[in-house]
Design a protein around this motif. Structure first.
Motif, short mmCIF file in Angstrom:
data_model
loop_
_atom_site.label_atom_id
_atom_site.label_comp_id
_atom_site.label_asym_id
_atom_site.label_seq_id
_atom_site.Cartn_x
_atom_site.Cartn_y
_atom_site.Cartn_z
N LYS A 193 16.07 83.53 71.59
CA LYS A 193 14.91 82.75 71.96
C LYS A 193 14.76 81.56 71.02
O LYS A 193 14.83 81.70 69.81
N VAL A 194 14.53 80.37 71.61
CA VAL A 194 14.36 79.14 70.85
C VAL A 194 12.94 78.63 71.08
O VAL A 194 12.47 78.54 72.21
N PHE A 195 12.26 78.32 69.98
CA PHE A 195 10.89 77.82 70.05
C PHE A 195 10.88 76.29 70.01
O PHE A 195 11.85 75.65 69.62
N THR A 196 9.74 75.71 70.39
CA THR A 196 9.58 74.25 70.41
C THR A 196 8.52 73.85 69.39
O THR A 196 7.41 74.41 69.38
N LEU A 197 8.83 72.87 68.54
CA LEU A 197 7.85 72.37 67.59
C LEU A 197 6.84 71.48 68.29
O LEU A 197 7.20 70.58 69.04
N SER A 198 5.58 71.71 68.00
CA SER A 198 4.52 70.92 68.62
C SER A 198 4.20 69.69 67.78
O SER A 198 4.26 69.73 66.54
N GLY A 199 3.83 68.62 68.45
CA GLY A 199 3.43 67.40 67.76
C GLY A 199 1.95 67.36 67.43
O GLY A 199 1.45 66.36 66.91
N ARG A 200 1.23 68.45 67.71
CA ARG A 200 -0.20 68.50 67.40
C ARG A 200 -0.51 69.68 66.49
O ARG A 200 0.29 70.59 66.32
N SER A 201 -1.68 69.64 65.92
CA SER A 201 -2.16 70.72 65.08
C SER A 201 -2.94 71.73 65.92
O SER A 201 -3.46 71.40 66.99
N ALA A 202 -3.00 72.95 65.44
CA ALA A 202 -3.90 73.92 66.04
C ALA A 202 -5.33 73.61 65.63
O ALA A 202 -5.58 73.04 64.56
N LYS A 203 -6.28 73.99 66.46
CA LYS A 203 -7.69 73.69 66.21
C LYS A 203 -8.43 74.96 65.80
O LYS A 203 -8.05 76.07 66.21
N PRO A 204 -9.47 74.83 65.00
CA PRO A 204 -10.29 76.00 64.69
C PRO A 204 -10.76 76.68 65.96
O PRO A 204 -11.19 76.03 66.92
N GLY A 205 -10.64 77.99 65.98
CA GLY A 205 -11.02 78.76 67.16
C GLY A 205 -9.86 79.01 68.10
O GLY A 205 -9.97 79.84 69.02
N GLU A 206 -8.72 78.33 67.89
CA GLU A 206 -7.57 78.51 68.78
C GLU A 206 -6.84 79.80 68.43
O GLU A 206 -6.63 80.13 67.26
N ARG A 207 -6.41 80.52 69.46
CA ARG A 207 -5.71 81.78 69.27
C ARG A 207 -4.21 81.55 69.18
O ARG A 207 -3.65 80.75 69.93
N VAL A 208 -3.58 82.25 68.26
CA VAL A 208 -2.15 82.10 68.02
C VAL A 208 -1.54 83.47 67.75
O VAL A 208 -2.24 84.44 67.48
N ASP A 209 -0.21 83.53 67.83
CA ASP A 209 0.54 84.70 67.40
C ASP A 209 1.39 84.31 66.19
O ASP A 209 1.95 83.21 66.15
N ILE A 210 1.50 85.21 65.22
CA ILE A 210 2.40 85.03 64.09
C ILE A 210 3.47 86.10 64.21
O ILE A 210 3.18 87.30 64.14
N ILE A 211 4.71 85.67 64.42
CA ILE A 211 5.82 86.58 64.72
C ILE A 211 6.67 86.73 63.47
O ILE A 211 7.38 85.81 63.07
N SER A 212 6.59 87.90 62.84
CA SER A 212 7.17 88.08 61.52
C SER A 212 8.27 89.13 61.49
O SER A 212 8.01 90.30 61.75
N SER A 213 9.48 88.69 61.18
CA SER A 213 10.56 89.66 60.99
C SER A 213 10.33 90.45 59.71
O SER A 213 10.58 91.66 59.65
N GLY A 238 6.33 87.97 55.01
CA GLY A 238 6.04 87.21 56.21
C GLY A 238 6.16 85.71 56.03
O GLY A 238 5.97 84.96 57.00
N SER A 239 6.45 85.27 54.82
CA SER A 239 6.60 83.84 54.60
C SER A 239 7.61 83.25 55.57
O SER A 239 8.69 83.80 55.77
N GLY A 240 7.28 82.11 56.16
CA GLY A 240 8.18 81.45 57.09
C GLY A 240 8.04 81.87 58.52
O GLY A 240 8.71 81.33 59.40
N SER A 241 7.15 82.83 58.80
CA SER A 241 6.95 83.28 60.18
C SER A 241 6.34 82.16 61.02
O SER A 241 5.43 81.47 60.57
N PRO A 242 6.82 81.96 62.25
CA PRO A 242 6.26 80.91 63.09
C PRO A 242 4.86 81.26 63.57
O PRO A 242 4.56 82.40 63.90
N ILE A 243 3.98 80.25 63.59
CA ILE A 243 2.65 80.37 64.19
C ILE A 243 2.75 79.78 65.59
O ILE A 243 2.98 78.58 65.75
N VAL A 244 2.61 80.62 66.61
CA VAL A 244 2.97 80.27 67.98
C VAL A 244 1.73 80.27 68.87
O VAL A 244 0.90 81.19 68.79
N LEU A 245 1.61 79.26 69.70
CA LEU A 245 0.54 79.24 70.69
C LEU A 245 0.72 80.37 71.69
O LEU A 245 1.81 80.95 71.81
N ARG A 246 -0.31 80.66 72.45
CA ARG A 246 -0.26 81.80 73.35
C ARG A 246 0.69 81.60 74.53
O ARG A 246 0.90 82.54 75.31
#
Length: 510
Positions: free
Chosen positions: A363-383, A423-431
């Motif tokens: 699986k390949v993720f895409t880097l976003s050009g925007r920041s997450a906003k307060p109140g936004e839900r995300v997943d942190i996927i940690s090996s 967990g350092s380096g884990s991606p913060i991923v939008l829903r």
């Protein structure tokens, strides 16, 4: 702190070594003949060509015993599960050939906390072994009991092919008083080896047997768990203490369900850090793939105010499937950029293209050009944590300081969000499950202000505060445009460090 005698593969692939150079079964010699019941647990995430990770011992026709941390060292951290492409090789002196090779159908670990509650696990084989199992003990061996130890542990203290012995080694030693091992759980562990550590198990001997004689037969008294200090004997899990549990599992009286695991698809590991394969708006399918992690995960961290660019660097990367098992291996070829100033990010180039990794199901993720906003839900996927954390961005912190480093506009998660060390380096991923808006970096462990593992927040007016238990991530939108790739055939000079501001971020691995 106790040191487990295993190279942690995949979830934490960094080497855990003893403080002094090690010999495989230190003080031992090559075994002149195989032990029919003894063997090697072999996994695709092993750093060795022969696949060896731990020792195993057959205790029933379809069951082998090993250390609990050998069975639990998969990214999902499952206590009970069905591994992918694990095998045991029994009855040979060569870890890479000979003997009988049988696939592992299932693993059952005694406890989710193997060091503190019992470092023992069982492997169910897909078919019965042809050889006769070893006998289980009728009593705990007394101090001074003569013990034979076996293993394919490392012959030196670095992860390199020349340090991985092909031939089984053995040594004769004794059971020592529990007081000779630092950190031992004396009720359920044995202290085995020479008092000065000159005869003892070493790295990658985990799970291997300590054998004692009962008349004309061998009996397994213990399995290698971990070293309690340099130049010391080694802790072995006392098999007699867990004999009832072994009997219950082997006979089917105890048949725990598989542990539910989160979706870890795409979770990658780099050294002791988590990571992810990412692409930007400029990348093409045939470009070398990029790997995202923290700047503090680079072997030689950037200094405050420094950005490292175009540095040749070869590091091993493992990438997991949905259950966290190995999907693909890769090597970094260069560090594209890394900084701990203003943010905490590192971008590596891999030796495989996006097309090649996609063909392997990565699986390949895409880097976003925007920041997450307060109140936004995300997943942190940690090996490193073996988990997928469902979190909310609680706040965007103007400045975060830790041990002389500063980051800007850091994410603080909600209090229930719990990524931790590893967990350092884990991606913060939008829903949507694909878009990365940040990378996990650090957290405040004890409530101190601005010290290692205790970042403090600096408000716009300069007010400093610390929030014990808070966890923080970094923004990555500056990477979304993509880093310029080197031109084939041309050497890439290392760019001079660029000063971005006075400081950098956390040196901790949260």
């Amino acid at each position: 702190m106790r040191k487990r005698l295993l190279v942690m593969s995949f979830a934490v692939i960094a080497m855990i070594t003893t403080g002094t150079p090690a010999l495989a079964i230190r003080g031992g010699t090559e075994a002149p003949a195989p032990y029919s019941f003894s063997g090697s647990l072999q996994r695709p995430d092993s750093p060795r060509e022969d696949g060896h990770t731990c020792g195993v011992t057959l205790v029933a026709p379809s069951w082998a015993v090993t250390a609990g941390h050998c069975t639990k060292n998969n990214p999902s951290l499952a206590q009970v599960g069905r591994p992918k492409n694990w095998t045991v090789r029994l009855g040979t002196t060569d870890a890479g050939s000979g003997g009988e090779v049988i696939e592992v159908e299932r693993f059952i670990t005694y406890s989710p906390y193997p060091v503190h509650e019992g470092d023992i696990g069982l492997l169910k084989l897909k078919k019965p072994a042809k050889t006769k199992p070893v006998a289980l003990p009728s009593a705990r061996p007394a101090d001074g009991t003569k013990t034979r130890i076996l293993g394919w542990g490392m012959t030196c203290d670095r992860r390199a092919p020349e340090c991985y012995p092909k031939k089984l080694r053995e040594a004769d030693t004794v059971v020592q008083p529990a007081s000779a091992c630092d950190g031992i759980y004396a009720d359920r562990e044995l202290c085995v080896g020479a008092l000065d550590g000159s005869v003892a198990a070493t790295n990658m001997d985990s799970g291997g047997p300590g054998l004692v004689r009962d008349g004309g037969r061998w009996v397994i008294a213990g399995v290698v768990s971990g070293a309690g200090g340099d130049d010391r004997p080694v802790m072995y899990t006392d098999v007699h203490y867990f004999k009832g549990w072994i009997d219950d599992v082997v006979t089917g009286r105890l048949n725990p369900p598989d542990t539910p695991v989160p979706n870890l698809e795409g979770a990658a590991s780099l050294g002791g850090c988590s990571a992810s394969v990412v692409r930007t708006g400029k990348t093409k399918n045939n470009d070398p793939a990029l790997l995202l992690t923290n700047g503090h995960c680079v072997p030689e961290r950037p200094a405050p105010g420094q950005t490292l660019e175009d540095v040749a660097m070869k590091l091993t990367v493992t990438i997991g499937d949905r259950q966290g098992y190995l999907q693909a291996k890769a090597q970094t070829t260069r560090l594209v950029s890394a900084t701990m100033t203003g943010t905490d990010t590192a971008l590596f180039e891999l030796d495989q293209t996006y097309a090649q990794l996609k063909a392997k199901g990565v699986k390949v993720f895409t880097l976003s050009g925007r920041s997450a906003k307060p109140g936004e839900r995300v997943d942190i996927i940690s090996s490193g944590n073996g988990n997928r954390f469902a979190c909310t961005i609680d706040a965007v912190v103007p400045h975060l300081r830790e041990e002389g480093y500063t980051q800007d506009n850091a994410y603080r998660y909600d209090p229930e969000c719990g990524p931790s060390h590893g967990g350092s380096g884990s991606p913060i991923v939008l829903r949507d499950g694909v878009t990365i808006v940040g990378v996990h970096s650090t957290g405040n462990d004890s409530g101190e202000q601005c010290t290692a593992n205790n970042p403090c927040e600096v408000a716009a007016d300069g007010t400093v505060s610390a929030h014990q238990g808070a966890r923080y991530g970094q923004q990555v939108k500056h990477l979304a445009a993509g880093a310029p790739a080197p031109k084939p055939g041309r050497p890439q000079p290392q760019a001079a460090p660029r000063r971005l501001n006075d400081a950098t971020i956390a040196t901790s691995s949260a």
